[in-house]
Each structure stands twice: as C-alpha cells, then as structure tokens.
Write an enzyme that holds these catalytic residues in place. Structure first.
Site, PDB file in Angstrom:
ATOM      1  N   HIS A  74      -2.499   1.184   6.878  1.00  0.00           N
ATOM      2  CA  HIS A  74      -2.705   1.385   5.674  1.00  0.00           C
ATOM      3  C   HIS A  74      -2.907   2.799   5.142  1.00  0.00           C
ATOM      4  CE1 HIS A  74      -4.440   0.582   1.797  1.00  0.00           C
ATOM      5  NE2 HIS A  74      -5.548   1.261   2.011  1.00  0.00           N
ATOM      6  N   ASP A 119      -7.557   5.085  -3.794  1.00  0.00           N
ATOM      7  CA  ASP A 119      -6.539   4.023  -3.035  1.00  0.00           C
ATOM      8  C   ASP A 119      -6.207   3.154  -3.993  1.00  0.00           C
ATOM      9  OD1 ASP A 119      -5.433   2.196  -1.400  1.00  0.00           O
ATOM     10  OD2 ASP A 119      -7.065   1.733   0.123  1.00  0.00           O
ATOM     11  N   CYS A 135       0.832  -1.324  -0.092  1.00  0.00           N
ATOM     12  CA  CYS A 135       0.159   0.038  -0.089  1.00  0.00           C
ATOM     13  C   CYS A 135       0.796   1.378  -0.226  1.00  0.00           C
ATOM     14  CB  CYS A 135      -1.047  -0.011   1.179  1.00  0.00           C
ATOM     15  SG  CYS A 135      -0.537   0.441   2.736  1.00  0.00           S
TER      16      CYS A 135
END
Length: 273
Positions: A114, A129, A77
């Site tokens: 995250h 995202d 991520c």
C-alpha cells in the site's frame, strides 16, 4: 516548469480540479490539502476492474490521469496516490512517499502493498491517503500518536506499535480495527512500480480474483466485493445483497459512478459470472 520525480509538470491541473469539483485556494496549506483530499475521495472511486480483466496498470502520470480524470474511472491505491502526489508536487507541497503492510484486522505478516504520503506543512507532518478504499480516512491525519480523530461519523487513531512502526486503526462496533502498519522509510515511484506489479498480477493478491469497488463518505460506505454489495453506516447498521451479473454495469454506474463502454461492460459481466 522543470521535470520532477513525481510528475507534477505532466499533470493537467485544471482537468483534475474539474474532475473533483474543486475551485478553492491552491496555496500549499493544510486547509487546501484537507479540501483536495475530501473532494478527491468524493469524486473518484476505488476500483480494480482493469486488474480483474487481466490488463496492466500503468503508473505514469499521463496514463493515470487519462483513466481517472479523462475517462472518469477509478483506480486502486497506487493510481490514486500517485495522481495525488503529482497534484501536491504541482502545487508546491513538500512530501515523501511511504509504504505499508495492510492488516484489515489480520495480524499475519503481509507484504508491503500500500502507498501513502507524508506531507510536511509548516514543520508538522500529515499522512495523506486517498487510495485506501472503504475503511480509509477522509482527511489527512497528523503524524502523531495519542489522539482520536473524527472524520464524519468514523473514528481513527494512530499508535506506535513498536519503535518506528506506526499502526493506523479505525473504530468498529466491537473495538479497534487495524488498517495498516508503516514505517517512515522514504519510497519513490520506482518502488511503487514493483509493488504494483505484484499486487496487480500475483494470484494470491486480493485484487486479482474478484471485483473490489468502494466509495466512502462521512456517513456511509459502499463496497462491492465479488458479488456482494455492502452498505455500512457508522452506527454499525447496513445492508448486504448479491448483485447478479446482468445488473453489474448499472450498479457500477448508479452506486459508484463508473460508466463502462459496451465492450468493457460485457467483459466485466462475463468475469462476474
């Protein structure tokens, strides 16, 4: 171009656009954001191979671009979303970094591990995202509650679980599945450096003990976790089978588009065993 917090000046924009196969408008609009988001996910897989091999995960723009763009590898991520942040910075978007606690169906309180982005377009906020992995959204999500969103065959919604705490969910066959919960507290690259160190090195992190490679699209998700390769479709159908160590480099190349050199292929085979 002046130096910025998010490193847009250090980005080789043409190389990035070539990597994701995008040749459309670069005006900082919602249509451009949607297109870049989709193309990024189509082209660059989610993977933690460097972590499994015990290597550091640098988050500066030059290193991240060298890996995800130059070497045509994937990342997890922080790598994905920091590279995407540099792209948005270069194109002139107004955005803020956010951080969340991953749920993945579990209500236990977990650490903040995250990264995602809050993008302001014409006074409306959108969540971008490109780094969540297999269950993540394919397009930006409006930062408002009360509506279901369809991305290909997948369904998402956003709820305000308590004042100031937002929960992103996706619909599974047996009901809503919690993905991650976040607040709107701004985060910065220095914050992600700390989160990244924990996530990429701590023995209790889900990314240190086993291989996790994912690719999601509008009609199918493919995930390799440990030795199990899973294929999932929106109607709940799919397949699962184990990947022997000797077949791993071929699976990485053919299923996920990750080409490893001979030495890395041998190392990852050994680790897979």
């Amino acid at each position: 171009m002046s130096e910025s917090l998010w490193g847009g000046a250090e980005l080789d924009l043409d190389a990035y656009l070539g990597r994701i196969g995008y040749d459309g408008s670069l005006r900082p609009t919602l249509d451009t954001l949607r297109a870049l988001h989709r193309r990024h996910l189509d082209a660059i897989p989610f993977e933690n191979l460097e972590i499994v091999l015990g290597r550091p995960v640098p988050l500066d723009v030059v290193s991240t671009q060298a890996k995800l763009v130059g070497q045509r590898r994937g990342g997890y991520c922080f790598e994905h979303n920091l590279l995407f942040a540099a792209v948005l910075d270069r194109l002139g978007y107004s955005f803020t970094g956010l951080a969340s606690r991953v749920r993945m169906g579990v209500r236990q309180l977990r650490a903040t591990t995250h990264m995602l982005l809050r993008v302001d377009i014409a006074g409306e906020d959108w969540l971008a995202d490109v780094g969540f992995g297999g269950d993540g959204p394919l397009e930006p999500i409006p930062l408002r509650t009360g509506s279901e969103l369809r991305h290909g065959g997948w369904t998402f919604d956003l709820v305000e679980e308590e004042p100031g705490v937002f929960l992103l969910r996706t619909r599974h066959q047996d009901g809503w599945f919690d993905l991650h919960a976040f607040t709107l507290e701004p985060r910065y690259p220095v914050d992600y450096g700390l989160f990244n160190y924990y996530t990429s090195t701590h023995p209790r992190s889900p990314f240190t003990p086993r291989i996790i490679v994912q690719r999601n699209g509008p009609d199918v998700r493919r995930t390799l976790v440990g030795q199990e390769l899973r294929t999932e479709r929106p109607d709940g159908s799919g397949q699962r089978h184990d990947v022997p160590a000797d077949e791993l480099p071929d699976v990485l190349a053919k299923v996920f588009g990750i080409e490893l050199g001979a030495q890395d292929a041998e190392s990852i085979r050994d680790r897979h065993r």
